[in-house]
Structures are given as C-alpha cells and as structure tokens.
Design an enzyme around this catalytic site. Structure first.
Site, PDB file in Angstrom:
ATOM      1  N   ARG A  15     -10.469  -0.157  14.684  1.00 50.46           N
ATOM      2  CA  ARG A  15     -10.435   0.709  14.180  1.00 50.46           C
ATOM      3  C   ARG A  15     -10.959   0.131  12.650  1.00 50.46           C
ATOM      4  O   ARG A  15     -12.188   0.633  12.627  1.00 50.46           O
ATOM      5  CB  ARG A  15      -8.774   0.483  12.963  1.00 50.46           C
ATOM      6  CG  ARG A  15      -8.593   1.504  11.922  1.00 50.46           C
ATOM      7  CD  ARG A  15      -6.986   1.128  11.483  1.00 50.46           C
ATOM      8  NE  ARG A  15      -6.774   0.105  11.350  1.00 50.46           N
ATOM      9  CZ  ARG A  15      -5.316  -0.250  10.512  1.00 50.46           C
ATOM     10  NH1 ARG A  15      -4.307   0.919   9.780  1.00 50.46           N
ATOM     11  NH2 ARG A  15      -4.693  -1.457   9.785  1.00 50.46           N
TER      12      ARG A  15
ATOM     13  N   MET B 144      10.470  24.364   0.632  1.00 46.60           N
ATOM     14  CA  MET B 144       9.483  22.848  -0.473  1.00 46.60           C
ATOM     15  C   MET B 144      10.795  22.671  -1.150  1.00 46.60           C
ATOM     16  O   MET B 144      10.246  21.022  -1.161  1.00 46.60           O
ATOM     17  CB  MET B 144       8.519  24.066  -1.132  1.00 46.60           C
ATOM     18  CG  MET B 144       7.267  22.895  -1.474  1.00 46.60           C
ATOM     19  SD  MET B 144       5.960  23.794  -2.390  1.00 46.60           S
ATOM     20  CE  MET B 144       4.667  25.202  -1.246  1.00 46.60           C
TER      21      MET B 144
ATOM     22  N   TYR C 213      14.705  30.828   5.016  1.00 44.75           N
ATOM     23  CA  TYR C 213      13.749  31.313   5.244  1.00 44.75           C
ATOM     24  C   TYR C 213      13.719  31.951   7.095  1.00 44.75           C
ATOM     25  O   TYR C 213      14.134  30.918   7.733  1.00 44.75           O
ATOM     26  CB  TYR C 213      12.660  30.988   4.870  1.00 44.75           C
ATOM     27  CG  TYR C 213      11.618  30.415   3.375  1.00 44.75           C
ATOM     28  CD1 TYR C 213      11.821  32.148   3.056  1.00 44.75           C
ATOM     29  CD2 TYR C 213      11.666  29.622   2.827  1.00 44.75           C
ATOM     30  CE1 TYR C 213      11.540  31.623   2.430  1.00 44.75           C
ATOM     31  CE2 TYR C 213      11.432  29.487   1.535  1.00 44.75           C
ATOM     32  CZ  TYR C 213      10.770  30.765   1.082  1.00 44.75           C
ATOM     33  OH  TYR C 213      10.892  30.549  -0.278  1.00 44.75           O
TER      34      TYR C 213
ATOM     35  N   LYS D  26       1.128  -1.493  -0.003  1.00 44.75           N
ATOM     36  CA  LYS D  26       0.086  -0.144  -0.013  1.00 44.75           C
ATOM     37  C   LYS D  26       0.929   1.142  -0.054  1.00 44.75           C
ATOM     38  O   LYS D  26       2.354   0.930   0.589  1.00 44.75           O
ATOM     39  CB  LYS D  26      -1.015  -0.235   1.329  1.00 44.75           C
ATOM     40  CG  LYS D  26      -0.296   0.316   2.523  1.00 44.75           C
ATOM     41  CD  LYS D  26      -0.632  -0.437   3.907  1.00 44.75           C
ATOM     42  CE  LYS D  26      -0.395  -0.351   4.987  1.00 44.75           C
ATOM     43  NZ  LYS D  26      -0.962  -0.686   6.631  1.00 44.75           N
TER      44      LYS D  26
HETATM   45  C1  LIG Z   1      -0.176  -1.509   7.464  1.00 42.99           C
HETATM   46  C2  LIG Z   1      -0.722  -3.288   7.361  1.00 42.99           C
HETATM   47  C3  LIG Z   1      -0.294  -3.746   7.840  1.00 42.99           C
HETATM   48  C4  LIG Z   1       1.649  -3.669   7.362  1.00 42.99           C
HETATM   49  O1  LIG Z   1       1.654  -3.694   8.273  1.00 42.99           O
HETATM   50  P1  LIG Z   1       2.954  -3.906   8.957  1.00 42.99           P
HETATM   51  O2  LIG Z   1       3.897  -2.901  10.312  1.00 42.99           O
HETATM   52  O3  LIG Z   1       3.596  -2.646   8.041  1.00 42.99           O
HETATM   53  O4  LIG Z   1       4.186  -5.160   7.853  1.00 42.99           O
HETATM   54  C5  LIG Z   1      -0.642  -5.133   7.792  1.00 42.99           C
HETATM   55  N1  LIG Z   1      -1.719  -5.398   8.042  1.00 42.99           N
HETATM   56  C6  LIG Z   1      -2.990  -4.283   7.620  1.00 42.99           C
HETATM   57  C7  LIG Z   1      -4.454  -4.514   8.334  1.00 42.99           C
HETATM   58  C8  LIG Z   1      -2.124  -3.048   7.357  1.00 42.99           C
HETATM   59  O5  LIG Z   1      -2.914  -2.523   7.930  1.00 42.99           O
END
Ligand SMILES: *Cc1c(COP(=O)(O)O)cnc(C)c1O
Length: 409
Positions: A142, A323, A274, A44
C-alpha cells in the site's frame, strides 16, 4: 468537540452515544496486554466515527502513549482541542502539508526521498529539528519504501541536521487471519531490514508493526508500540480472533439511537417506502425512524433483512432505507409511539444488534459500518473517560454533544 454546548435532547433525531468509560477500559486492557510495548490509539476518520478528540482523551487516560491519524487535518483537530500527546501521521503528508505538520508538532511518516526533503525543509523553516518515522513496505504494497529504499531513507534522516529518526515501522496485511503464514514472512522481512539498520549503526527509535489484530494475535509483532484502532473501539478485528483472551473483555463503545418520529397502523397488502418494494403480509404498526443512508444506515440493509430494536424487541426494517428516514415493522398491535427510543446498533433491554451484525449483512467489516456514521449524527458522550474505573452514565443526563465531522477551526 467534547466541550461543545449540550444539545437539547428533545431536538435530537438520531444520535450516536459513545461510552467514554468503555473506551478507557479498552485502552487500559490493550495497554496491559501488550506491555512493555506501548499503545498507540488510532483515531483517524473521526475516531472510527466515535469522535476523535473524545476518543483520544479517553484512550490517553486509559494508558495510550501515542495517537495516530491518517492526515494532517485530523492531527490539527487534536491539537486545536488542546491534545498535546505525540501524534503519528500514518501516511506521508503531501509536500504542501508538511509545514503544517511540523508546526503542529505531528510526527510525519516518510517513505519517499521527496518526503524526507519536504520534512527537512519544513523543519529548517521553523528552525527546529523534527522527529520522523520511516515506513518500510514488507509486502502489503500500500504505502512504504521497499527495504533498500527504507534503509536509504533512514540513512538520509540520520544524516540530516533537521530530522531525527524517531521510529521505523511496517504494516501487516493479514494479521486478522491467524492461519495465514504471510504475517510471519512480513515480520521476517521487517527483522532483516532492522538488522541492516543496526549494521549501519542507525538506532531505529520506536519500532512498530502491529495493528489491533497483530497486537492481539501475534505477540512477536508488538515490538515497541502497537497501533490499535478497532479493538480500542471494542470490536474484534475479525471473527477468527474472537477466541483470544482479551477479546472477550473488549466493550463496544458506540450505540446508534433515534426516536420514533411517527407511527401508523397499516393494513395487510400495503406497501412501504420507495419502489413500494416492501409489502405488509398482515396488518401491523409501522414506525418511521429519522435516520437514513446519509447518516450511515446503508440503503441495502433492508434487503439484507436488518432489524432494529424497539421496545426491547427486534423489528425488521420495512422497505428501502431512504436518505433521512427508514421504516420499521413493529408487528400487529405494537405499542410503539412517537418519541420511543430506537436502537439501531447496540443494546436495548436484553436484545443487542452489534455492528458486526451489520457488517455480516452488508458483506463488509465492522470498520466500514462505524466509519459510515455520518457527520449529521451528533455524538453524545456518556461515562467518564478520565475518572478511574467509573461506569458509563447510562442515564445520559448531562451529555456533551458534538457534530461528528465538524472541525472547530
Ligand atoms: C488504520 C490503521 C491501523 C489501525 O488498524 P486496526 O485494525 O483498526 O487496529 C494501524 N496501522 C495503520 C497503518 C493503519 O492504517
């Protein structure tokens, strides 16, 4: 992505060099460590900033069996590039994205009745049967259905003509804190729900709970599949896990580099950037480096004492990161010249600045440092992700380049 035409090295202002050999090595190490559980490579957020397609290919070559992304668009990027491995969506897609998810052959995670309905309709429209994973919330709060809800959803999937239960999973909140007893509690709750599925005669498919920390530090969490992100990229999930056996063998896979754009000698008392907040204590060589906070070099780094590598030496940032550019104090009479390579994250000579160092300075985690590397920074791939055991090509002679967040569609 990986197949994009190489960019003339002379035109690069700054770039992230991604070592495919290291990614492949890390995947193979993790796959070996967790076997017989399978490895799911979490790609991701553009592969934690490394480029999702290239990471996916290297991880699959190293032995990963699954890929995981957060959103349908990320899955589409993999499919567009011809990656046909199983791809798990870690969050339930919005109803409006379910058709695309099914059409792309992604595996949706579901945790609401509406999600089950949308997935079943999407599968019906395509006259297909779609495997889905149901997620149970065992205490992180979550996403996920509560245990009763998850059992009900699994039953609904089980009874659907259009869906099949390909997996059942949960997520750990404190796996990176080995002394915390809540991981064991989550795993107990997970086992209890799995027991209820069994009592209902439902085969859960692939059972999974572990992220990198779970996979490394909690063998009981490995089940059939582990979802590894940060460890795949070569980083320990938290300092507390640094002593674990496989961690020492992980290889960081990203180096953030730039070339000095401009150099000048400044007198003691001159102020830089800056706000004129950085004052030179003595005469020195100040180099301008063409990366800034829009590229992920956080503005706060200067105030936190950050250093970059020039000529194999640590040199402090001089003044606020802007930036697009930042300044570096190379010291009195330094030999720095335009075109010199600067390493912001990674190794140069005998020195190394790790992403973990940035994370500590910024009071955050390595994940955020890596994900922040912006779309303007080209990713340059070195090493072989798919040739057995091949070392990284540090000479970078024929790199392939991709703009980080650009999607080829
Ligand atoms: C991002 C994520 C992972 C990966 O977690 P790491 O700590 O980077 O290995 C695994 N499971 C879910 C549900 C995640 O959102």
């Amino acid at each position: 992505m990986v197949d994009a035409a190489p960019v003339d090295p002379a035109r690069r202002r700054g770039w992230a060099e991604v070592d495919l050999g290291a990614l492949r090595h890390n995947a193979a190490l993790l796959a070996r460590t967790v076997a017989p559980a399978q490895l799911c490579a979490v790609v991701k957020a553009n592969g934690y900033g490394h480029g999702s397609v290239a990471v996916a290919r290297a991880a699959l070559a190293g032995g990963a069996r699954w890929l995981a992304v957060a959103v349908v668009e990320e899955g589409a990027e993999l499919r567009d590039a011809g990656v046909d491995a199983p791809v798990l969506l870690l969050s339930e897609p919005p109803a409006g994205a379910m058709d695309e998810a099914v059409a792309l052959g992604l595996t949706p995670t579901l945790y609401t009745a509406e999600g089950v309905e949308a997935a079943s309709l999407a599968a019906a429209r395509r006259e297909t049967r779609t495997a889905v994973h149901v997620k149970v919330d065992t205490g992180m709060h979550r996403v996920g259905a509560d245990p009763d809800g998850a059992v009900a959803l699994a039953l609904a999937v089980h009874g659907s003509a259009r869906l099949s239960l390909g997996g059942f999973w949960t997520h750990l909140a404190v796996a990176d804190e080995p002394a915390h007893d809540f991981t064991a509690e989550q795993l107990r709750r997970f086992d209890a729900v799995l027991g209820r599925l069994e009592a209902e005669g439902i085969e859960p498919g692939l059972v999974h709970a572990a992220n990198s920390a779970g996979a490394l530090a909690h063998p009981a969490s490995r089940h059939g599949l582990v979802r590894c992100g940060i460890a795949l990229y070569g980083h320990v999930p938290s300092a507390e896990l640094a002593g674990l056996g496989p961690v020492a063998e992980l290889r960081p896979s990203l180096t953030l580099k730039a070339r000095v754009a401009l150099v000048r000698e400044l007198d003691a008392g001159e102020r830089v950037s800056y706000g004129l907040r950085h004052r030179l204590e003595r005469r020195g060589t100040v180099a301008t480096v063409p990366l800034g906070y829009a590229d992920g070099v956080t503005r706060r780094l200067w105030a936190q004492g950050a250093e970059v590598l020039v000529g194999g030496r640590r040199c402090p940032m001089a003044g606020l990161v802007t930036m697009d550019q930042l300044m570096v104090d190379c010291g009195p009479g330094a030999a720095a010249a335009p075109g010199d390579e600067v390493v912001l994250i990674g190794r140069q000579g005998n020195e190394e600045v790790r992403a973990e160092e940035w994370a500590a300075r910024l009071d955050t985690i390595t994940y955020e440092v890596l994900c922040a590397i912006g779309p303007r920074v080209p990713r340059v791939y070195v090493g072989e992700g798919d040739a057995h055991g091949s070392p990284a090509d540090a000479t970078d002679s024929h790199p392939s380049v991709a703009a980080g967040a650009a999607r080829p569609r």
